[in-house]
Design an enzyme around this catalytic site. Structure first.
Site, PDB file in Angstrom:
ATOM      1  N   LYS A 108     -10.562  -9.325 -25.007  1.00  0.00           N
ATOM      2  CA  LYS A 108      -9.527  -8.348 -23.644  1.00  0.00           C
ATOM      3  C   LYS A 108      -8.256  -8.385 -23.955  1.00  0.00           C
ATOM      4  CE  LYS A 108      -9.813 -12.161 -20.613  1.00  0.00           C
ATOM      5  NZ  LYS A 108     -10.903 -13.089 -20.246  1.00  0.00           N
ATOM      6  N   ARG A 120     -14.974 -19.828  -9.814  1.00  0.00           N
ATOM      7  CA  ARG A 120     -14.765 -18.409 -10.243  1.00  0.00           C
ATOM      8  C   ARG A 120     -16.926 -17.509 -10.396  1.00  0.00           C
ATOM      9  NH1 ARG A 120     -11.542 -15.073 -14.321  1.00  0.00           N
ATOM     10  NH2 ARG A 120     -13.629 -15.845 -15.821  1.00  0.00           N
TER      11      ARG A 120
HETATM   12  C1  LIG Z   1     -11.125 -14.527 -20.451  1.00  0.00           C
HETATM   13  C2  LIG Z   1     -12.276 -14.753 -20.871  1.00  0.00           C
HETATM   14  C3  LIG Z   1     -12.901 -16.122 -21.512  1.00  0.00           C
HETATM   15  C4  LIG Z   1     -11.550 -16.610 -22.747  1.00  0.00           C
HETATM   16  O1  LIG Z   1     -10.515 -16.849 -21.886  1.00  0.00           O
HETATM   17  P1  LIG Z   1      -9.087 -17.669 -22.861  1.00  0.00           P
HETATM   18  O2  LIG Z   1      -8.871 -18.655 -22.191  1.00  0.00           O
HETATM   19  O3  LIG Z   1      -8.507 -16.493 -23.468  1.00  0.00           O
HETATM   20  O4  LIG Z   1     -10.340 -18.317 -23.772  1.00  0.00           O
HETATM   21  C5  LIG Z   1     -14.077 -16.984 -21.457  1.00  0.00           C
HETATM   22  N1  LIG Z   1     -15.002 -16.217 -21.047  1.00  0.00           N
HETATM   23  C6  LIG Z   1     -14.476 -15.659 -19.510  1.00  0.00           C
HETATM   24  C7  LIG Z   1     -15.788 -15.481 -18.710  1.00  0.00           C
HETATM   25  C8  LIG Z   1     -13.296 -14.865 -19.689  1.00  0.00           C
HETATM   26  O5  LIG Z   1     -13.573 -13.564 -18.942  1.00  0.00           O
END
Ligand SMILES: *Cc1c(COP(=O)(O)O)cnc(C)c1O
Length: 350
Positions: free
Chosen positions: A35, A130
């Protein structure tokens, strides 16, 4: 063309290769979380041969953009889906994270309509507050998924260190692990994925319970940094991205604005220390490109004074800076996110 973001693709490839090795040696899989660079097609083309296991993104629009790329990996939607986007969710992803019965029911209808078998990962909230079911009977959700047409249970997962700042530890990880075993016994099934979190879980890789067999990794792989204690990983690159902007004015001016003081461009009261005359450079990059709070000048003698929507002002006292010079910055996570989201920032892969 400037401003631009440079992607050092070989550094990214090396980070992915190293993490793939480490994670696979633990008999775990991982999702590469794309992302931050918006699942950019050109980047994905240049890394899709590598050994990560899934492509994961929070936005279905990003997965839609890479739909016709020939990549032999399942696509995972990370943000729990909106009911209004389920048609695209089923069309452009293979697996989604889920936490609501209503959405599961609607997904089943949509998957049936598209004649597709769609995978779900039930999210369990173990304290970060969350997404995920929380102090609820998980069996209701598992049963609903198992009983739904055109849906299958890919597994369960949890997310940490996003909202509540809670890190994974032996206590909460063993709760997830036990829940996974309970579900497998109760329903006599095997969970393909038990996803133990994001880049904040990396620090306890050696202590993660055995049946937690997946991580979702963005920051660790892309910025070379784990996120529980924000520590750089020494064998990974921290500078996969660089942002460059062009100088459009260089002048000696006061350090403290002159005249009657009111609000700045963002309706905030501002105060300045009088440091006498300084050499100031204006760069053609602003918040509509990248918020300067997420930029760090490569040259440590440069100080960021401030910025507005379209301008960034630097203190370049003592430096040779001229109009037309290009200044380089290392962006933080949010800086890269800004750059890939802004149409005004050119993307350059090196
Ligand atoms: C963005 C995201 C991740 C990845 O997080 P990082 O800290 O960049 O590794 C994993 N799981 C979900 C649900 C996310 O939204």
């Amino acid at each position: 063309m400037y401003p631009r973001i440079i992607v050092k693709i070989n550094k990214l490839r090396e980070n992915i290769e190293k993490i793939s090795d480490i994670v696979h040696k633990k008999n775990m899989s991982y999702m590469l979380v794309t992302k931050v660079f918006r699942a950019d097609r050109d980047i994905l083309k240049l890394i899709s041969d590598l050994d990560f296991d899934y492509i994961a993104d929070s936005r279905i629009m990003n997965l839609k953009n890479i739909h016709n790329l020939q990549i032999n990996k399942k696509k995972v939607l990370l943000r729990i889906p909106m009911i209004s986007e389920l048609e695209d969710v089923v069309k452009y992803s293979d697996i989604a994270l889920i936490s609501e019965l209503k959405t599961i029911k609607k997904l089943s209808e949509e998957a049936k309509k598209q004649n597709k078998n769609f995978g779900l990962i039930l999210m369990i909230d173990i304290g970060d507050l969350r997404e995920g079911i929380y102090n609820e009977d998980h069996n209701i959700y598992i049963k609903e998924i198992l009983d739904s047409d055109n849906l299958y249970l890919e597994g369960i997962g949890t997310n940490l260190t996003c909202y509540g700042g809670i890190i994974p530890d032996e206590e909460n990880m063993s709760r997830l692990s036990k829940l996974a075993s309970d579900i497998e016994h109760e329903f006599d099934i095997k969970l393909n994925i038990v996803s133990g979190g994001n880049s904040s879980s990396y620090y306890m890789l050696d202590k993660i319970p055995e049946n937690i067999n997946n991580l979702r990794l963005g920051e660790l792989v892309i910025f070379g940094r784990e996120s529980a204690f924000i520590q750089n990983i020494d064998f990974l690159h921290q500078d996969v991205f660089e942002i460059q902007a062009e100088v459009v004015e260089v002048k000696e001016k006061d350090s403290k604005p002159v005249g009657t003081s009111t609000f700045n461009a963002f309706a905030k009261k501002v105060e300045f220390e009088d440091r006498g005359i300084i050499k100031r450079a204006i760069l053609a990059i602003g918040k509509q490109d990248v918020d300067h709070n997420y930029l760090k000048p490569v040259n440590e003698d440069i100080e960021i004074l401030g910025g507005s929507s379209d301008h960034l002002i630097l203190n370049v006292t003592g430096l040779e800076t001229e109009v037309g010079d290009i200044i380089s910055f290392v962006p933080e996570y949010t800086g890269v996110l800004n750059a890939f989201t802004s149409d005004y920032v050119h993307k350059s892969i090196k």
